[in-house]
Design an enzyme around this catalytic site. Structure first.
Site, mmCIF file in Angstrom:
data_model
loop_
_atom_site.group_PDB
_atom_site.id
_atom_site.type_symbol
_atom_site.label_atom_id
_atom_site.label_comp_id
_atom_site.label_asym_id
_atom_site.label_seq_id
_atom_site.Cartn_x
_atom_site.Cartn_y
_atom_site.Cartn_z
ATOM 1 N N CYS A 161 12.207 27.227 -29.641
ATOM 2 C CA CYS A 161 10.873 26.125 -30.575
ATOM 3 C C CYS A 161 9.517 27.125 -28.737
ATOM 4 O O CYS A 161 10.055 26.987 -27.628
ATOM 5 C CB CYS A 161 10.734 24.562 -30.066
ATOM 6 S SG CYS A 161 10.184 23.890 -28.876
ATOM 7 N N CYS A 175 9.170 24.440 -26.112
ATOM 8 C CA CYS A 175 9.980 24.509 -25.417
ATOM 9 C C CYS A 175 10.407 25.213 -24.386
ATOM 10 O O CYS A 175 10.431 25.623 -22.928
ATOM 11 C CB CYS A 175 11.270 24.276 -26.178
ATOM 12 S SG CYS A 175 11.532 23.177 -27.104
#
Ligand SMILES: *[C@@H]1O[C@H](CO)[C@@H](O)[C@H](O)[C@H]1NC(C)=O
Ligand SMILES: *[C@@H]1O[C@H](CO)[C@@H](O)[C@H](O)[C@H]1NC(C)=O
Length: 497
Positions: A62, A65
């Site tokens: 992600c 992230c």
């Protein structure tokens, strides 16, 4: 789910810009990692030993992230020096064996940060910033007492940030049921607002300074700027705080201070009116004041108001299928998902148009691509404006693919659907169709489209079901043959096999 999509469309616009790889930044820092890795095998044990801990649930793929990694690590390093030290931890929630853990915490997106108190017995959402210094100051506040004492004018100056919501209890003494109830409210809402208490109202920047309390004074960066409460029932006070922290008009622009209010706006159960105007427009002040008047007038009438800067609102424009040359515009979305649009609005039109909307005199608006002039490919093109006719009024068995232009699995499926459509070409009762679900509104409440591609089948008699099976040509043909209305005479698609 729609609400989640909205909020992320609004707020992720900037986050998406410039999300680079983090590898280069973290390489030259020393090898010791300050962020603690946890997984299903040691999570409960480790958390159980901590009175206060922050846990990030992430997925390695992600983008947001990855962006957070160096910031989170830097914050963990600084917080390890705090007195007492505070631990930041992470869990790879995409890891198969950690999925149960992630579901216990109701993790729906990445990254999600949670604050766990008292060995994990109290769980709170992390609602702070996502860069190192911001994480540090938010976490420090969260790990301290729920309400901070304001003893001096220096304390007051440090504590009361005029851009934020601050809630201060004035008490002659810091004990008794009212004080305890105030503290309980602070504990409950501490993730969202800063709470303080003082015995000296003169230290506070606004409001009657002669009060000795008990009174709760809420400072806010909008509308009446402060409000006093003398309610000390825990639930009732918490409710008053939540109500007082919704601006009459929520502002959406690039200022991150406004974003918590934007989130509140979208989480509200009200109909949502949004005026999009360029904040540099010569008439901006006039728009603002007229809109404010309307918002005041409809207060408590199940409708909330937001004013958004066109420059910051690309995500919203895409979501609603709006064009910049339609601005200034007002769009109202109701709870059932209907949308009402007034493009190229002038300040003096606002009040009467909102009134017409309230009186049911405005027709809803659908986001739609133009109806194709020729639609002769084997897979028919659906748009919002021909959907009803082609799907529900045609009396055919229709397989519908909901796709997004950027979706890889949709691209893989395209040639297969083509072949399926070709095999049914001589069958007048069967239609294979597709709709770009990002560029067209799909009928509310009829189809659950949570991801792309989503395949639905509508039989000639109107029976609706989702295709969940395999996606080979044969799988799909079989699925259609099994579910098409038996009333339909022939089955040439099958015969060709
Ligand atoms: C938890 O287990 C994982 C996998 O074995 C390990 O990488 C991690 O360091 C452990 N964490 C703690 C705090 O023991
Ligand atoms: C404190 O809160 C409790 C629980 O909400 C409530 O029953 C009680 O009446 C409150 N006390 C005061 C003084 O308002």
């Amino acid at each position: 789910m729609a609400i989640r999509v909205w909020i992320s469309l609004f707020l992720c616009v900037f986050a998406l810009l410039g999300s680079e790889s983090y590898a280069s930044e973290s390489e030259d820092t020393q090898s010791k990692e300050f962020v603690v890795t946890l997984d299903h095998s040691n999570f409960s044990d480790f958390v159980g030993r901590h009175k206060f801990i922050v846990v990030e649930f992430y997925a390695p793929w992600c983008g947001h992230c990855k962006k957070l990694v160096p910031e989170y690590e830097k914050a963990a390093q600084i917080l390890s020096q705090n007195d007492p030290p505070v631990v930041l931890a992470k869990v790879d929630a995409s890891e198969e064996q950690n999925k149960v853990l992630a579901s216990e915490f109701d993790i729906k997106g990445f990254p999600t940060l949670k604050i766990l108190r008292y060995g994990g017995s109290v769980v709170q959402d992390y609602k702070g910033p996502r860069e190192a210094d911001g994480i540090v100051s938010y976490v420090k506040k969260q790990s301290g007492p729920a309400s901070a004492e304001i003893k001096s004018s220096k304390d007051a100056e440090d504590f009361i940030d005029v851009n934020k919501i601050i809630i201060v209890g004035v008490f002659p003494e810091f004990s008794g049921e009212k004080f305890e109830n105030f503290t309980a409210v602070a504990e409950r809402l501490r993730a969202d607002y800063d709470f303080g208490h003082t015995s000296d109202a003169k230290l506070l920047p606004r409001g009657d300074s002669s009060v000795s309390g008990p009174v709760v004074r809420l400072f806010k960066p909008f509308d009446e700027l402060f409000v006093d409460f003398q309610e000390f029932d825990v639930d009732a006070l918490a409710k008053l705080v939540e109500e007082a922290t919704i601006p009459t008009v929520t502002v959406y622009n690039k200022d991150p201070n406004n974003h918590p209010f934007v989130v509140k706006f979208f989480n509200s159960p009200n109909a949502k009116a949004m005026l999009f105007v360029n904040f540099n427009n010569d008439l901006f002040d006039s728009f603002k004041s007229k809109y404010h008047e309307v918002a005041e007038q409809y207060k408590g009438n199940d409708i909330s108001f937001l004013i958004g800067d066109v420059e910051a609102s690309q995500g919203a424009f895409q979501y609603f299928g709006l064009k910049e040359d339609q601005t200034p515009l007002i769009i109202i979305q109701t709870n059932d998902g209907e949308k009402y649009l007034k493009p190229n609005v002038e300040p003096d039109h606002i009040a009467s148009w909102v009134k017409d909307f309230k009186d049911g005199k405005v027709k809803p608006f659908k986001k739609s691509e133009p109806i194709p002039e020729v639609n002769s490919e084997p897979v028919k093109v659906l748009v919002a404006d021909n959907f009803q006719d082609m799907v529900f009024n045609s009396g055919k068995n229709v397989l519908i693919e909901f796709y997004a232009p950027w979706c890889g699995h949709c691209k893989q499926l395209a040639p297969i659907l083509d072949e399926v459509a070709v095999s049914f070409e001589s069958d007048a009762d069967v239609m294979i169709a597709k709709i770009d679900a990002t560029a067209n509104d799909i009928p509310q409440g009829t189809f659950e489209v949570q991801g792309y591609p989503t395949l639905y089948f509508k039989s000639a008699s109107g029976k609706l079901l989702q295709h969940q099976g395999g996606r080979t040509k044969e799988d799909i043909i079989d699925f259609i043959q099994e579910n098409r209305d038996k009333a339909a005479e022939q089955a040439p698609g099958k015969d060709e096999l």
